[in-house]
Design a protein around this motif. Sequence first.
Motif, PDB file in Angstrom:
ATOM      1  N   LEU A 188       0.842  -0.949   0.206  1.00  0.00           N
ATOM      2  CA  LEU A 188       0.106   0.045   0.129  1.00  0.00           C
ATOM      3  C   LEU A 188       0.719   1.343  -0.185  1.00  0.00           C
ATOM      4  O   LEU A 188       0.374   2.271  -0.495  1.00  0.00           O
ATOM      5  CB  LEU A 188      -1.052   0.025   1.414  1.00  0.00           C
ATOM      6  N   GLY A 189       2.126   1.133   0.447  1.00  0.00           N
ATOM      7  CA  GLY A 189       3.042   2.263   0.421  1.00  0.00           C
ATOM      8  C   GLY A 189       3.544   2.567  -0.919  1.00  0.00           C
ATOM      9  O   GLY A 189       3.496   3.731  -1.188  1.00  0.00           O
ATOM     10  N   ALA A 190       3.609   1.570  -1.802  1.00  0.00           N
ATOM     11  CA  ALA A 190       3.932   1.806  -3.230  1.00  0.00           C
ATOM     12  C   ALA A 190       2.535   2.512  -3.890  1.00  0.00           C
ATOM     13  O   ALA A 190       2.638   3.478  -4.802  1.00  0.00           O
ATOM     14  CB  ALA A 190       4.064   0.615  -3.892  1.00  0.00           C
ATOM     15  N   ARG A 191       1.494   1.729  -3.544  1.00  0.00           N
ATOM     16  CA  ARG A 191       0.222   2.850  -4.079  1.00  0.00           C
ATOM     17  C   ARG A 191       0.135   4.236  -3.640  1.00  0.00           C
ATOM     18  O   ARG A 191       0.043   4.966  -4.709  1.00  0.00           O
ATOM     19  CB  ARG A 191      -1.029   1.902  -3.541  1.00  0.00           C
ATOM     20  N   ALA A 192       0.375   4.365  -2.456  1.00  0.00           N
ATOM     21  CA  ALA A 192       0.342   5.637  -2.042  1.00  0.00           C
ATOM     22  C   ALA A 192       1.607   6.648  -2.646  1.00  0.00           C
ATOM     23  O   ALA A 192       1.046   7.665  -3.003  1.00  0.00           O
ATOM     24  CB  ALA A 192       0.651   5.714  -0.497  1.00  0.00           C
ATOM     25  N   ALA A 193       2.580   6.183  -2.802  1.00  0.00           N
ATOM     26  CA  ALA A 193       3.702   6.780  -3.481  1.00  0.00           C
ATOM     27  C   ALA A 193       3.346   7.147  -4.776  1.00  0.00           C
ATOM     28  O   ALA A 193       3.735   8.184  -5.363  1.00  0.00           O
ATOM     29  CB  ALA A 193       4.811   5.977  -3.424  1.00  0.00           C
ATOM     30  N   TYR A 194       2.639   6.257  -5.603  1.00  0.00           N
ATOM     31  CA  TYR A 194       2.182   6.698  -6.806  1.00  0.00           C
ATOM     32  C   TYR A 194       1.163   7.773  -6.897  1.00  0.00           C
ATOM     33  O   TYR A 194       1.244   8.652  -7.745  1.00  0.00           O
ATOM     34  CB  TYR A 194       1.524   5.410  -7.438  1.00  0.00           C
ATOM     35  N   ILE A 195       0.364   7.647  -5.951  1.00  0.00           N
ATOM     36  CA  ILE A 195      -0.883   8.868  -6.131  1.00  0.00           C
ATOM     37  C   ILE A 195       0.327  10.108  -5.729  1.00  0.00           C
ATOM     38  O   ILE A 195      -0.148  11.099  -6.192  1.00  0.00           O
ATOM     39  CB  ILE A 195      -1.754   8.781  -4.649  1.00  0.00           C
TER      40      ILE A 195
END
Length: 483
Positions: free
Chosen positions: A172-179
């Motif tokens: 989920l950190g990777a998802r947030a970083a993409y945002i």
Amino acid sequence: MDTNKRLNLTMLCDFYELTMSNGYFACGMQDRITYFDIFFRTVPDNGGFAIAAGLEQAVEYIQQLHFDDEDIAYLRGRNMFSEEFLQYLRNFRFTGDVWAVPEGTPIFPREPIMTVRAPAIQAQLVETYLLLTLNHQSLIATKANRVVRAAEGRTVLEFGSRRAQGGDGAVLGARAAYIGGCKGTACTVSDELFGVPAGGTMAHSWVQMFDSEYEAFKTYCEIYPDNPTLLVDTYNTLKQGVPDAIRAFNEVLKPRGLTKCGIRLDSGDMTYLTKKARKMLDDAGWQSCRISVSNSLDEHIIRDLLMQGAQIDMFGVGERLITAKSEPVFGGVYKLTAVEDEAGNIIPKIKISENVGKITNPHFKKLYRFFGNDTGKAIADYLCVYDETVDDSHDLEIFDPEATWKRKTVYNFTARELMVPIFRGGKLVYKLPTLAEIQSYCAAQVDTLWDEVKRFDNPHTYYVDLSQKLWSIKDELLRENSR
């Protein structure tokens, strides 16, 4: 413990959520309608704003709320909960309403980013997980946006899976970083689940497996001729690594007419090495070769490297991004702001503290953002009571809630309500955007902020002001509860 049993996230709650819920049930208050706000008090890293993220996971959690037989058995075994309450939990579902700011929205302290209106037990039980997901992803999205802005248009990739706090922290950190603006990740499963582009080339172990660095590079280019990136700092970057990379490019790519390629450095003086490497590559005719760097980077190091003239096209940012190492806690809170009486009247509630920053804004509220019609830039945010409307065709006087003598007039502006309905009566009414849409929305909304708000050091304070009606209600409650 049966590790094959799927974790029921309904049980991922602080234990006092259950003891309070049992108490509400015993008092006959389980159906009383309550209003809770999620908000945060300070921006991480003393920044000017944060980025909202984690709403999609909050939606999925609310949709799946239930208690399994195993959960009921566990709670019964604690000998603390009435049998009537446990039977109530067997049919537990969320039937309330939720409003939230869309993911990717720039957000500011003390304004609600989510409001939950629901029967008391329902609203209480969801507190922990909603805070968990919004706090974590907003923290990482905020850090990523700082890093991306420091890179000044250069590509930033998230490289932190192996240093994240657990699997969810990585995924989920990777998802947030993409945002927040990262273009991709090293985390494969984040690509599989969310479409965050995953990529990667080689580690030092690949180079060490071969008899020579040149052989390792040549072999890799032969296997992956379309845009290979070679790690050039296993032995001696300038005397061996870069020359061997150029030789491999010349012998494998050039005969095929291929020009896309790259080198990566993971150690050493990045400014000095990238300047030297850039000249060597250009002199050899590989102006198209991109230079990427990694190794404990953050927004401050990236900014310094670019100020020093480092020749870098892409940054791989790991531990300091995925853990938000400089300030790894977002600090969002979940506070009761109102209840309804039997007639449906909304009764505002307030939390008072000797610490002024912990005094809450009461009532069921609306959140507006004002944009200047002449600039398109955000002027201020405006909190008002739910039944108020903003007429942006006329000038409006607003004031600082922490210093009521600070008043200013807003003119020539457009007001946009920030919070949108997510659930009504337990039913999802919000169409979840794609992750790419969220990233684009985030970039566009950050662009509406003045540069003074976006600077890293001593950013300009962006005001979240209260309407006169809301301030009067707050002031009255403060006076009533201070006697």
